[in-house]
Structures are given as C-alpha cells and as structure tokens.
Design a protein around this motif. Structure first.
Motif, PDB file in Angstrom:
ATOM      1  N   TRP A 480       0.847  -1.199   0.000  1.00 47.96           N
ATOM      2  CA  TRP A 480       0.000   0.000   0.000  1.00 47.96           C
ATOM      3  C   TRP A 480       0.883   1.250   0.000  1.00 47.96           C
ATOM      4  O   TRP A 480       1.975   1.272   0.589  1.00 47.96           O
ATOM      5  CB  TRP A 480      -0.899   0.039   1.224  1.00 47.96           C
ATOM      6  N   THR A 481       0.362   2.301  -0.652  1.00 47.68           N
ATOM      7  CA  THR A 481       1.081   3.575  -0.688  1.00 47.68           C
ATOM      8  C   THR A 481       0.140   4.708  -0.291  1.00 47.68           C
ATOM      9  O   THR A 481      -1.083   4.536  -0.228  1.00 47.68           O
ATOM     10  CB  THR A 481       1.632   3.846  -2.098  1.00 47.68           C
ATOM     11  N   SER A 484      -3.345   4.957   1.734  1.00 46.22           N
ATOM     12  CA  SER A 484      -3.790   3.570   1.901  1.00 46.22           C
ATOM     13  C   SER A 484      -2.872   2.766   2.805  1.00 46.22           C
ATOM     14  O   SER A 484      -3.168   1.611   3.124  1.00 46.22           O
ATOM     15  CB  SER A 484      -3.884   2.878   0.532  1.00 46.22           C
ATOM     16  N   PRO A 498     -11.031   5.191  -2.774  1.00 41.75           N
ATOM     17  CA  PRO A 498      -9.822   5.002  -3.588  1.00 41.75           C
ATOM     18  C   PRO A 498      -8.695   4.388  -2.754  1.00 41.75           C
ATOM     19  O   PRO A 498      -8.504   4.727  -1.580  1.00 41.75           O
ATOM     20  CB  PRO A 498      -9.472   6.423  -4.021  1.00 41.75           C
ATOM     21  N   THR A 500      -4.407   3.005  -3.210  1.00 43.49           N
ATOM     22  CA  THR A 500      -3.229   3.008  -4.086  1.00 43.49           C
ATOM     23  C   THR A 500      -2.197   2.042  -3.539  1.00 43.49           C
ATOM     24  O   THR A 500      -2.116   1.789  -2.323  1.00 43.49           O
ATOM     25  CB  THR A 500      -2.609   4.408  -4.188  1.00 43.49           C
ATOM     26  N   GLN A 502       1.862  -0.104  -4.800  1.00 44.50           N
ATOM     27  CA  GLN A 502       2.988  -0.179  -5.724  1.00 44.50           C
ATOM     28  C   GLN A 502       3.427  -1.628  -5.872  1.00 44.50           C
ATOM     29  O   GLN A 502       3.556  -2.363  -4.890  1.00 44.50           O
ATOM     30  CB  GLN A 502       4.166   0.655  -5.219  1.00 44.50           C
ATOM     31  N   ASP A 536       0.035   5.253 -16.205  1.00 39.44           N
ATOM     32  CA  ASP A 536       0.572   5.426 -14.864  1.00 39.44           C
ATOM     33  C   ASP A 536       2.030   4.980 -14.818  1.00 39.44           C
ATOM     34  O   ASP A 536       2.504   4.225 -15.696  1.00 39.44           O
ATOM     35  CB  ASP A 536      -0.235   4.609 -13.857  1.00 39.44           C
ATOM     36  N   ALA A 540       2.456   1.159 -10.703  1.00 38.98           N
ATOM     37  CA  ALA A 540       1.559   1.955  -9.862  1.00 38.98           C
ATOM     38  C   ALA A 540       0.140   1.398  -9.940  1.00 38.98           C
ATOM     39  O   ALA A 540      -0.382   1.129 -11.022  1.00 38.98           O
ATOM     40  CB  ALA A 540       1.579   3.412 -10.303  1.00 38.98           C
ATOM     41  N   SER A 542      -3.854   1.908  -8.819  1.00 40.78           N
ATOM     42  CA  SER A 542      -4.934   2.750  -8.285  1.00 40.78           C
ATOM     43  C   SER A 542      -6.252   2.043  -8.563  1.00 40.78           C
ATOM     44  O   SER A 542      -6.510   1.597  -9.681  1.00 40.78           O
ATOM     45  CB  SER A 542      -4.920   4.138  -8.927  1.00 40.78           C
ATOM     46  N   TYR A 543      -7.057   1.934  -7.511  1.00 40.53           N
ATOM     47  CA  TYR A 543      -8.339   1.245  -7.631  1.00 40.53           C
ATOM     48  C   TYR A 543      -9.349   1.963  -6.754  1.00 40.53           C
ATOM     49  O   TYR A 543      -9.025   2.402  -5.644  1.00 40.53           O
ATOM     50  CB  TYR A 543      -8.213  -0.222  -7.205  1.00 40.53           C
ATOM     51  N   SER A 544     -10.586   2.079  -7.244  1.00 42.30           N
ATOM     52  CA  SER A 544     -11.647   2.735  -6.493  1.00 42.30           C
ATOM     53  C   SER A 544     -12.717   1.705  -6.159  1.00 42.30           C
ATOM     54  O   SER A 544     -13.318   1.112  -7.063  1.00 42.30           O
ATOM     55  CB  SER A 544     -12.245   3.888  -7.298  1.00 42.30           C
TER      56      SER A 544
END
Length: 723
Positions: A480-481, A484, A498, A500, A502, A536, A540, A542-544
């Motif tokens: 997690w980044t 998050s 959202p 995020t 890595q 991206d 990277a 990213s998920y919502s």
C-alpha cells in the motif's frame, strides 16, 4: 457329560446370533473361517436392524453380523448347504415408487469358486405374504436352490404351463439375481431334477452372472416337454457376466448401486463401481437399465414397495453377505464436489492446470432429496488436495436460520479432515462445505470424500489437477502507498473508496503495466479484472472501491492482488473499509389538534391543524427503503363519551381506516445521499390525514365546546411496504 456340555454351548451361541443379531465371529470361528475374514474386511455400512427385519420363512438362515465398524452392520444370508435366507425392509422403511431413489450396498459371495452356489437376489415386492414371501415348492413349502428364494419352481414335472412355475415365485416382484452357479442340466438329462433355469441363449458362457426379471410373470419362463415331464428355463433380462470362473466368488466385497427413475419407471443397476478398500470409483463398472412398470410390482397402486435380499444354497454353498450403504425410503442423499479458480473465474476440472498463487474455492455439496427420516449424525471425511494452501472456510446450510460454521486455517492443516454437519431434512435440505485457499505448485489425483451418517453413506470425488509454477521465478510484491498505507478507512454511505499501491519484483526488474492486471475481491466476492493503466508509472496501482459494493454500517474487506504476463501472483493485500450507517428518523408531533369545526348534522371530514407536521429524514444513502404505518384509537371526551368518528388516510381514491388498525401512510426508496420527505406537505381538505365525523356527533356550545381526544401510534420500518 463333557461332550453334551460342549454341544449345548455351541447351540446357545447359534441361538443368540439368530434371535438378537449378535456378532458372527463366534460362529465363523467354529464353522467357516472365510466368513470371519470377509466380515473383518467389510466396508462401512448402516445398522441393518434399524431398517430391516429377518424374513419369517421357516428355518430362515439369515442372521445379523458385526464388522469392525460396529454391531449389526451386515447380514449373512447363507453359509452352509441347503439353506434359504431372506431379509426385508420393515413397514416404515418401504421405498416410494413416486420419487427417484438410490440403493447401494456391498456384497460378498465367498471364495469357493466352482464349489459355490447358488447366490443372492435383490428383490422389490408387494407379495401378500410380506416378510414370509419366498419361492415355494408344489406343497407350498419355502424353496431355495436355483430359485434363489425368489424365482418360480418347476419341480412338479407334471405342470407344463409357465404360469404354473410363476405362481411358485414371490408375487408382484422384480428381482436382480446374482447367480453364482450355472444351472444347465436339462430335464431330459436329469429326470426328476430341476436344474435348468440357466439354459438360456442370452447367457453367453456357463459361468456366474447377474440378470433381472419378473419372478411372478409367466413370460419370464419358457417351458420344455420331455418324455420325463416338463422343465423350465428362465429368460434372463439384460445379463452381466464375465465369462470366467471365479467371477464374483473371489472373496472380495463388490459394490452394487441401483437407481430407481420414477418418471420413466426404470431401474439402473451398476456392478463393481467402487473399490472396497478406498471407496474410489473403479474404472470399468458394468451397468444396465431395464423397464420396471409400477403396475407389475404395485398392482394395488400403493405407491410403495418392500425390498430386500433372498439367498439360497443347494449341495453347493457359499457365505453370502451384504452390507447396506444407502437405504431408499429412509434417506435419499447425494454429494458432489467442485473447484473454482477465482482468479480466472473458471471451473477446475480433471486434468486441468492452475497457475501457482491463484485463489481457489473448493465446495463439497450435500443434498437430502427425500426419505422417511432426516439424514442425521453426518460426519464429512475429507481428503484435501495437497496443492492448495488453505486459508479458511465455512459450512452453510439451506436453512439460513442455522448459524454459519467458520473454519480456520488451523482446522485444515491435515490432509484428512473430519467435520460434523448438521442433520439434513426437508426443512434443511442442503449443506455446503466451502474451503478457500491459494494454489501451490504440485499435482493431486482424484480424491474420494465420504459423508457418513447414521442412516446413509455417500461419497464424492474432487478432480485431479496440476498447479504450475510461473515462467519467471522472481518474487512479485505489492505494498500500500499514500493514504492507503494504514490498511483501513472509514467513509460515508455515499463514498467510493480510492486505494493506491505499488508493485515490484525482487530482482528489481520493471513491472510492465500492459501485461499486468488487478484482481479485486470485495467481501469475498471476486470483481471484474482490471488492467493496470499504461499511462501510470510502472507498477503503480490505483483502484476505487464502488460504494454500491459496500455494506452500510458494517466493516467491509477488500482483497487486492495482481497477476503479470509470466503468471506471477503478487502479495495479496487486505484493506478494511467501515461505512458509516447514517440514520433514518421520523418526526411527528407529540401533541396536535384538528381544526375547530361546527357540526352540521351530516358526515364531515375535519383537517388537522397547521401544527400537525409529519416528516421522514433518511441519511443512509441511496437505495434504502422505508415505510410508515399508523393506527388510531377511538376519540373520547373526558366524560368517556365516544365521538362517532374514524381517523382515515386518503391518498387519491384510496381510503384507509386507521381506527380499524395499522394502515400504510407512505413508503419510499431514497435516491440521494440524504433525503427529507415532508409527509404532511400536501394534506388538504380532502386528502391526507382526516377525521371522518358522522352526522350523529354531539358538539358543545360556542362558549363551552366539546373536546375529544385520542392516540395515534406510528410504526416505522426500514423495509419496502408489504401489501
């Protein structure tokens, strides 16, 4: 004196066995060691004396016997020359002919090979003699030998009609014979003897065979005339035979399954379909399907049939024994298994390959399909595939009022697991054992799982499959980044969430976004696979999390992992999301009045005063339902005189009488983040809440008006209205 004492001791043991069904070990050790060997190696079954009764024919040789699995687990029909043994289901265990049913059992015919005779028969019957049903000779005495205790007899050589033979059989019956001795001596070759039933062109070789037919139907027999009288041969239907000596009579336990198909009135019989030691399916079972019209075995149209086994010996003999596994009419039960690759959303079938790290879901599905008893005291004996790293599981039931059993990872560490399952019944017809885990490199064969209850035993197999390693070996990580990194969030009911992260490799190579996809799982439910964005930075994420997938007022779980083009699965991260529930509130006045009114002597509708405000506030978010109901007492003065009136609610042409009981006022589904519904906004002289006063109401004077009061009870539910 010593000789007499020894003789008496043996007889007591024999009587004890025949009357009370005690262990057969004592008798076997004295008379026939192979019987003890067979019973000591018997597979598990259900208790015989719970559902069966020994036949009441004279000198019935059938006795109950013990096995390593407990008392009365087997029935031995014969063990010496010139015997007849019968056993039948009791009245409460009759099989229904109006629904599908399965009977399964293990059978042992001893190992006497060419010295064996005569065999056993599975019989369905509605003979008026009930437990006393058997073949008879011309004098009406019970008869064994080539009849196996069920077929007709041609011993009277003066009778030349097949009906004469059929009337000596068990009436209104269908039989499946397991004939261990070929009776091919014709009447002319052996005057006065009856050993000719198997002189039938349908039998390809003079060896043991399995065949079916209708014992009391004259068409089952063909008559032949000789100078010494008449004899009969039997017309064998759909025979099964091996064409080799020793078949069946090899000392082994043989599994037999019979399936009754009510709709088309057929019976399927399957021989040697399971291994007696492992329970695994055998590769080449022999199966036949025959027509069994209900009118042939149930002419009285009772819808039921008694069933059981008969067995007989002549000058040749064998130790015939049966262990019952599933008794139709008591419990009809089935079990199946399935495995799903949650990562690819595909079924795992035999011979398929699965990528290492893929999320797998293994289901064991039990079903109760009928019977006179519940399927009770069930123990699930599971052989778990070794190429799954189990993370937990559940046991759920068709009756959703039963609690869900949670299975922890520690419950599933052993390759063999035994789990108790609640009784299955008409009210609770199914149970599903679900095991979750991650695929790990290795192969597994097909595994047999047994589901053993007190009154039925069934099994199911998991498929064989292989878990393959990814084409590249470097470990694949996700972390997690940003916001998050805490691994948790608390949000309002309307909010998407959202997150995020890595991705990286141990060897420091670059993640190719175009070859990498995300696998989100929300509250255990896999979501559509999402490709990483090529715009991206490399790796990277990213998920919502969609708001509509989250449960309001509860803690929700997101599991997120990635898969790259080489088949590598990343770490599986967990994120918890608590959704604030919002509130549902009702606002009504604690005290309110109706407008002062001058009575006219006619029916009148009186409006509430302007202070009579009713509203609903819903801040739970869109998609939530609510319904408002109300009822009223009668209106009375302080002197307890009753106002002839009813409180009503008018909505268009609909009129509800609140004085008669609860009536719906309003219902709605909230469509926005929050909503306030003003219930009383549109109330008027002819709509909404009104007091319907009759013409005979008595009022007071202008200086001293009559005052009446009542109580309105409001009922508020967070559910759609029920009509």
């Amino acid at each position: 004196m010593k000789i007499r004492t020894l003789f008496f001791s043996v007889m007591v043991i024999g009587l004890g066995l025949m009357i009370w069904g005690k262990s057969l070990t004592a008798q076997a050790s004295i008379f026939d060691p192979p019987i003890k060997q067979a019973l000591d190696a018997a597979p598990q079954g259900v208790s015989v004396n719970d559902y069966f009764s020994l036949g009441t024919v004279a000198n019935n040789s059938a006795i109950l016997a013990n096995t390593p699995f407990g008392e009365n687990q087997a029935v031995q029909l014969t063990d010496k020359a010139s015997q007849l043994g019968t056993i039948w289901t009791n009245d409460s265990s009759a099989m229904s002919l109006d629904s599908d049913a399965t009977a399964s059992m293990w059978m042992n015919f001893g190992d006497r090979n060419s010295s064996s005779g005569d065999g056993m028969a599975f019989v369905l019957q509605n003979d008026g003699r009930d437990l006393a049903a058997s073949s008879t000779n011309s004098a009406g005495k019970p008869l064994g030998g080539e009849t196996l205790g069920v077929w007709g007899s041609d011993q009277d050589k003066t009778k030349g009609q097949s009906s004469d033979v059929a009337e000596r059989a068990i009436q209104n019956s269908w039989a499946l014979e397991f004939d261990t001795y070929s009776n091919k001596i014709s009447g002319s070759a052996a005057p006065g003897l009856s050993s000719s039933f198997d002189d039938d062109p349908n039998l390809a070789a003079p060896y043991a065979h399995i065949a079916s037919g209708f014992p009391s139907n004259p068409a089952t027999y063909t008559m032949h005339a000789t100078s010494n009288g008449y004899y009969a041969t039997m017309n064998h239907t759909q025979p099964i035979y091996a064409g080799s000596a020793g078949w069946m009579v090899d000392g082994a336990w043989h599994h037999v399954t019979l399936k009754w198909h009510a709709a088309d009135q057929t019976m399927t019989y399957i021989y040697d379909d399971k291994d007696p030691k492992t329970g695994d399916p055998l590769p080449n079972p022999q199966s036949r399907t025959v027509s069994v019209p209900k009118k042939a075995i149930d002419p009285g149209n009772t819808g039921k049939v008694r069933w059981g086994f008969t067995g007989s010996t002549g000058t040749r003999y064998e130790p015939n024994a049966v262990v019952f596994e599933q008794v139709p009419g008591i419990v009809n039960a089935t079990a199946t298994t399935d495995i799903k690759d949650e990562t690819t959303q595909r079924a795992v079938t035999s011979g398929t390959s699965v990528g290492a790290g893929h999320s797998l879901r293994l289901n064991y599905n039990l079903a109760y399909t009928g019977g006179s008893q519940n399927w009770k005291d069930i123990q699930a004996h599971l052989n778990l595939p070794a190429n799954i790293d189990y993370t937990g599981g559940t046991i759920t039931y068709g009756d959703h009022s039963l609690p869900v059993t949670q299975l922890n990872k520690t419950d599933l560490q052993s390759g063999e697991v035994t789990l108790p399952v609640e009784a299955l019944s008409k009210e609770n017809p199914t149970a599903t054992i679900t095991l979750n885990g991650d695929a790990k490199v290795g192969s597994t064969g097909q595994l047999t799982n047994k589901f053993i209850g007190a009154n039925a035993i069934t099994d199911a197999r998991t498929p064989d499959f292989t878990v393959t390693a990814p084409s590249k070996s470097s470990a694949f990580h996700m972390a997690w980044t940003g916001d998050s990194q805490t691994g948790e969030a608390t949000v309002g009911a309307k909010d998407d969430v959202p997150v995020t992260a890595q991705l990286s490799y141990d060897d420091k190579s670059t993640v190719d976004n175009s070859q990498t996809v995300l696998h989100p799982v929300i509250n255990g439910d896999p979501q559509p696979i999402i490709p990483l964005k090529t715009t991206d930075p490399a790796g990277a994420v990213s998920y919502s999390v969609p708001q509509e997938k989250l449960q309001s007022g509860q803690t929700n779980t997101l599991q997120l992992y990635a898969e790259d083009g080489a088949g590598r699965i990343s770490d599986k991260l967990t994120y918890t999301i608590t959704v604030k529930s919002g509130s549902l509130d009702l606002s009504v006045p604690t005290g309110a009045t109706f407008r002062p009114t001058t009575l006219t002597g006619h029916e009148q509708l009186i409006q509430p005063s302007d202070d009579f405000k009713v509203s609903v506030s819903d801040t739970r978010g869109s998609g939530h339902d609510w319904t408002l109901y109300a009822k009223s007492t009668t209106f009375a003065s302080r002197f307890r005189s009753i106002l002839p009136a009813s409180l009503i609610y008018k909505n268009g042409d609909g009129v509800a009488n609140l004085t008669a009981g609860f009536a719906k006022i309003e219902s709605a589904t909230t469509t926005g983040d929050s909503a306030v519904t003003d219930i009383s906004k549109d109330w008027g002289a002819n709509t909404g809440l009104l007091l319907d006063v009759q013409g005979n109401a008595i009022g007071g004077s202008h200086d001293s008006p009559a005052l009446y009061g009542g109580t309105i009870t409001w009922s508020f539910t967070n559910a759609p209205a029920t009509e």
